[in-house]
Design a protein around this motif. Structure first.
Motif, PDB file in Angstrom:
ATOM      1  N   GLU A   1       0.858  -1.187   0.000  1.00 31.18           N
ATOM      2  CA  GLU A   1       0.000   0.000   0.000  1.00 31.18           C
ATOM      3  C   GLU A   1       0.890   1.232   0.000  1.00 31.18           C
ATOM      4  O   GLU A   1       1.819   1.325   0.805  1.00 31.18           O
ATOM      5  CB  GLU A   1      -0.849   0.047   1.274  1.00 31.18           C
ATOM      6  CG  GLU A   1      -1.671  -1.171   1.561  1.00 31.18           C
ATOM      7  CD  GLU A   1      -2.231  -1.154   2.984  1.00 31.18           C
ATOM      8  OE1 GLU A   1      -2.012  -0.158   3.721  1.00 31.18           O
ATOM      9  OE2 GLU A   1      -2.881  -2.130   3.352  1.00 31.18           O
ATOM     10  N   LEU A   2       0.615   2.180  -0.880  1.00 30.03           N
ATOM     11  CA  LEU A   2       1.367   3.431  -0.874  1.00 30.03           C
ATOM     12  C   LEU A   2       1.160   4.144   0.458  1.00 30.03           C
ATOM     13  O   LEU A   2       0.042   4.209   0.965  1.00 30.03           O
ATOM     14  CB  LEU A   2       0.912   4.350  -2.000  1.00 30.03           C
ATOM     15  CG  LEU A   2       1.523   4.109  -3.378  1.00 30.03           C
ATOM     16  CD1 LEU A   2       0.819   4.956  -4.421  1.00 30.03           C
ATOM     17  CD2 LEU A   2       3.014   4.410  -3.363  1.00 30.03           C
ATOM     18  N   VAL A   3       2.236   4.658   1.036  1.00 32.51           N
ATOM     19  CA  VAL A   3       2.158   5.430   2.273  1.00 32.51           C
ATOM     20  C   VAL A   3       1.635   6.832   1.955  1.00 32.51           C
ATOM     21  O   VAL A   3       0.766   7.354   2.639  1.00 32.51           O
ATOM     22  CB  VAL A   3       3.534   5.496   2.966  1.00 32.51           C
ATOM     23  CG1 VAL A   3       3.531   6.482   4.121  1.00 32.51           C
ATOM     24  CG2 VAL A   3       3.943   4.111   3.434  1.00 32.51           C
ATOM     25  N   GLY A   4       2.184   7.438   0.928  1.00 35.01           N
ATOM     26  CA  GLY A   4       1.757   8.758   0.460  1.00 35.01           C
ATOM     27  C   GLY A   4       1.429   8.632  -1.012  1.00 35.01           C
ATOM     28  O   GLY A   4       0.497   7.944  -1.391  1.00 35.01           O
ATOM     29  N   GLU A   5       2.246   9.248  -1.835  1.00 33.84           N
ATOM     30  CA  GLU A   5       2.104   9.112  -3.275  1.00 33.84           C
ATOM     31  C   GLU A   5       3.485   9.110  -3.905  1.00 33.84           C
ATOM     32  O   GLU A   5       4.476   9.421  -3.252  1.00 33.84           O
ATOM     33  CB  GLU A   5       1.243  10.229  -3.854  1.00 33.84           C
ATOM     34  CG  GLU A   5       1.730  11.624  -3.551  1.00 33.84           C
ATOM     35  CD  GLU A   5       0.739  12.689  -4.006  1.00 33.84           C
ATOM     36  OE1 GLU A   5       1.086  13.435  -4.942  1.00 33.84           O
ATOM     37  OE2 GLU A   5      -0.343  12.768  -3.426  1.00 33.84           O
ATOM     38  N   VAL A   6       3.553   8.747  -5.160  1.00 28.98           N
ATOM     39  CA  VAL A   6       4.825   8.786  -5.881  1.00 28.98           C
ATOM     40  C   VAL A   6       5.205  10.253  -6.051  1.00 28.98           C
ATOM     41  O   VAL A   6       4.397  11.062  -6.503  1.00 28.98           O
ATOM     42  CB  VAL A   6       4.710   8.087  -7.252  1.00 28.98           C
ATOM     43  CG1 VAL A   6       6.012   8.233  -8.035  1.00 28.98           C
ATOM     44  CG2 VAL A   6       4.328   6.623  -7.077  1.00 28.98           C
ATOM     45  N   ALA A   7       6.421  10.579  -5.656  1.00 27.23           N
ATOM     46  CA  ALA A   7       6.887  11.969  -5.734  1.00 27.23           C
ATOM     47  C   ALA A   7       8.162  12.032  -6.563  1.00 27.23           C
ATOM     48  O   ALA A   7       8.993  11.134  -6.501  1.00 27.23           O
ATOM     49  CB  ALA A   7       7.143  12.519  -4.335  1.00 27.23           C
ATOM     50  N   ARG A   8       8.278  13.104  -7.308  1.00 26.65           N
ATOM     51  CA  ARG A   8       9.475  13.324  -8.127  1.00 26.65           C
ATOM     52  C   ARG A   8      10.358  14.345  -7.417  1.00 26.65           C
ATOM     53  O   ARG A   8       9.878  15.402  -6.999  1.00 26.65           O
ATOM     54  CB  ARG A   8       9.079  13.835  -9.503  1.00 26.65           C
ATOM     55  CG  ARG A   8      10.252  14.024 -10.427  1.00 26.65           C
ATOM     56  CD  ARG A   8       9.792  14.537 -11.777  1.00 26.65           C
ATOM     57  NE  ARG A   8      10.924  14.787 -12.615  1.00 26.65           N
ATOM     58  CZ  ARG A   8      11.084  14.268 -13.820  1.00 26.65           C
ATOM     59  NH1 ARG A   8      10.169  13.493 -14.333  1.00 26.65           N
ATOM     60  NH2 ARG A   8      12.163  14.548 -14.517  1.00 26.65           N
ATOM     61  N   TYR A   9      11.648  14.017  -7.294  1.00 36.60           N
ATOM     62  CA  TYR A   9      12.608  14.959  -6.730  1.00 36.60           C
ATOM     63  C   TYR A   9      13.464  15.501  -7.863  1.00 36.60           C
ATOM     64  O   TYR A   9      14.348  14.798  -8.377  1.00 36.60           O
ATOM     65  CB  TYR A   9      13.477  14.300  -5.660  1.00 36.60           C
ATOM     66  CG  TYR A   9      14.504  15.256  -5.087  1.00 36.60           C
ATOM     67  CD1 TYR A   9      14.112  16.312  -4.269  1.00 36.60           C
ATOM     68  CD2 TYR A   9      15.845  15.118  -5.388  1.00 36.60           C
ATOM     69  CE1 TYR A   9      15.037  17.207  -3.768  1.00 36.60           C
ATOM     70  CE2 TYR A   9      16.786  16.004  -4.889  1.00 36.60           C
ATOM     71  CZ  TYR A   9      16.382  17.042  -4.083  1.00 36.60           C
ATOM     72  OH  TYR A   9      17.300  17.932  -3.591  1.00 36.60           O
ATOM     73  N   GLU A  10      13.138  16.711  -8.281  1.00 43.26           N
ATOM     74  CA  GLU A  10      13.839  17.408  -9.364  1.00 43.26           C
ATOM     75  C   GLU A  10      14.030  16.465 -10.546  1.00 43.26           C
ATOM     76  O   GLU A  10      13.098  15.774 -10.944  1.00 43.26           O
ATOM     77  CB  GLU A  10      15.148  17.999  -8.838  1.00 43.26           C
ATOM     78  CG  GLU A  10      14.900  19.032  -7.742  1.00 43.26           C
ATOM     79  CD  GLU A  10      16.156  19.613  -7.147  1.00 43.26           C
ATOM     80  OE1 GLU A  10      17.277  19.182  -7.503  1.00 43.26           O
ATOM     81  OE2 GLU A  10      16.020  20.521  -6.303  1.00 43.26           O
ATOM     82  N   ASP A  11      15.208  16.455 -11.138  1.00 37.94           N
ATOM     83  CA  ASP A  11      15.481  15.558 -12.264  1.00 37.94           C
ATOM     84  C   ASP A  11      16.240  14.316 -11.817  1.00 37.94           C
ATOM     85  O   ASP A  11      16.760  13.572 -12.647  1.00 37.94           O
ATOM     86  CB  ASP A  11      16.296  16.287 -13.347  1.00 37.94           C
ATOM     87  CG  ASP A  11      15.483  17.354 -14.047  1.00 37.94           C
ATOM     88  OD1 ASP A  11      14.247  17.189 -14.129  1.00 37.94           O
ATOM     89  OD2 ASP A  11      16.067  18.359 -14.497  1.00 37.94           O
ATOM     90  N   TYR A  12      16.306  14.110 -10.488  1.00 36.57           N
ATOM     91  CA  TYR A  12      17.102  13.006  -9.950  1.00 36.57           C
ATOM     92  C   TYR A  12      16.344  11.683  -9.866  1.00 36.57           C
ATOM     93  O   TYR A  12      16.838  10.646 -10.308  1.00 36.57           O
ATOM     94  CB  TYR A  12      17.649  13.378  -8.568  1.00 36.57           C
ATOM     95  CG  TYR A  12      18.348  12.228  -7.894  1.00 36.57           C
ATOM     96  CD1 TYR A  12      19.551  11.734  -8.390  1.00 36.57           C
ATOM     97  CD2 TYR A  12      17.784  11.604  -6.788  1.00 36.57           C
ATOM     98  CE1 TYR A  12      20.185  10.661  -7.791  1.00 36.57           C
ATOM     99  CE2 TYR A  12      18.414  10.536  -6.185  1.00 36.57           C
ATOM    100  CZ  TYR A  12      19.611  10.057  -6.687  1.00 36.57           C
ATOM    101  OH  TYR A  12      20.225   8.997  -6.110  1.00 36.57           O
ATOM    102  N   CYS A  13      15.131  11.703  -9.275  1.00 39.74           N
ATOM    103  CA  CYS A  13      14.461  10.421  -9.054  1.00 39.74           C
ATOM    104  C   CYS A  13      12.968  10.580  -8.855  1.00 39.74           C
ATOM    105  O   CYS A  13      12.466  11.672  -8.594  1.00 39.74           O
ATOM    106  CB  CYS A  13      15.042   9.707  -7.838  1.00 39.74           C
ATOM    107  SG  CYS A  13      14.631  10.471  -6.243  1.00 39.74           S
ATOM    108  N   ARG A  14      12.277   9.445  -8.966  1.00 34.22           N
ATOM    109  CA  ARG A  14      10.891   9.289  -8.519  1.00 34.22           C
ATOM    110  C   ARG A  14      10.977   8.369  -7.314  1.00 34.22           C
ATOM    111  O   ARG A  14      11.700   7.377  -7.344  1.00 34.22           O
ATOM    112  CB  ARG A  14      10.030   8.673  -9.611  1.00 34.22           C
ATOM    113  CG  ARG A  14       9.881   9.585 -10.821  1.00 34.22           C
ATOM    114  CD  ARG A  14       9.087   8.912 -11.937  1.00 34.22           C
ATOM    115  NE  ARG A  14       7.700   8.727 -11.524  1.00 34.22           N
ATOM    116  CZ  ARG A  14       7.020   7.582 -11.645  1.00 34.22           C
ATOM    117  NH1 ARG A  14       7.576   6.525 -12.177  1.00 34.22           N
ATOM    118  NH2 ARG A  14       5.763   7.504 -11.250  1.00 34.22           N
ATOM    119  N   TYR A  15      10.221   8.677  -6.260  1.00 30.92           N
ATOM    120  CA  TYR A  15      10.374   7.992  -4.983  1.00 30.92           C
ATOM    121  C   TYR A  15       8.986   7.690  -4.426  1.00 30.92           C
ATOM    122  O   TYR A  15       8.074   8.505  -4.516  1.00 30.92           O
ATOM    123  CB  TYR A  15      11.120   8.925  -4.027  1.00 30.92           C
ATOM    124  CG  TYR A  15      11.856   8.310  -2.862  1.00 30.92           C
ATOM    125  CD1 TYR A  15      11.388   7.188  -2.196  1.00 30.92           C
ATOM    126  CD2 TYR A  15      13.023   8.894  -2.403  1.00 30.92           C
ATOM    127  CE1 TYR A  15      12.073   6.657  -1.112  1.00 30.92           C
ATOM    128  CE2 TYR A  15      13.723   8.369  -1.316  1.00 30.92           C
ATOM    129  CZ  TYR A  15      13.229   7.258  -0.676  1.00 30.92           C
ATOM    130  OH  TYR A  15      13.915   6.746   0.399  1.00 30.92           O
TER     131      TYR A  15
END
Length: 145
Positions: free
Chosen positions: A113-127
């Protein structure tokens, strides 16, 4: 130097086969399973009458390992923590994955289950953080560059 290397991280689970299936689906490889018990286990853990089924899984690069333990005895009456990510002591482990959306889709049938949501950190990663077996928080990072 005091530390030579990190050997493994471990989690106690209630359903060992389900936890193994979750981490295998994530991409870890089952190294082996065994049962541990006896005086040495009692002394190590600080409990009497320890009997635990354990499994070791390793990351594909061979450098990281996860130990999953399911205790047959002593039996606990305490539930696994399901506290928010910011509570001190809440276990979390993070893996770099190739395709985050694909991994999430494959883990959902295993209870993720997702804790929050998929987040993008600048051009480095999706987390993303997901709750895995017994509420353990698993971080999934897709590098973008």
């Amino acid at each position: 130097m005091t530390i030579r290397r990190m050997d493994h991280t471990g989690f106690v689970v209630g359903d060992l086969p389900a936890a193994i299936a979750f981490f295998v689906e994530l991409g870890l490889e089952l190294e082996g399973e065994t049962t541990v018990e006896g005086d040495w286990a009692d002394r190590l853990i600080g409990l009497d009458g320890v009997k635990s089924d354990i499994a070791f899984l390793r990351t594909p690069d061979g450098h990281g390992r996860v130990e999953l333990s399911a205790f047959q005895s002593p039996v606990t009456t305490v539930a696994a923590p399901r506290a928010p990510v910011n509570v001190p002591g809440i276990p979390r482990i993070t893996f770099v994955v190739d395709a985050l959306d694909d991994v999430l889709a494959r883990l959902r049938p295993h209870g993720a289950e997702l804790v929050g949501e998929v987040a993008r950190y600048e051009d480095y990663c999706r987390y993303a953080y997901v709750r895995g077996p017994e509420g353990v928080i698993v971080g999934l990072v897709e590098e973008l560059s």
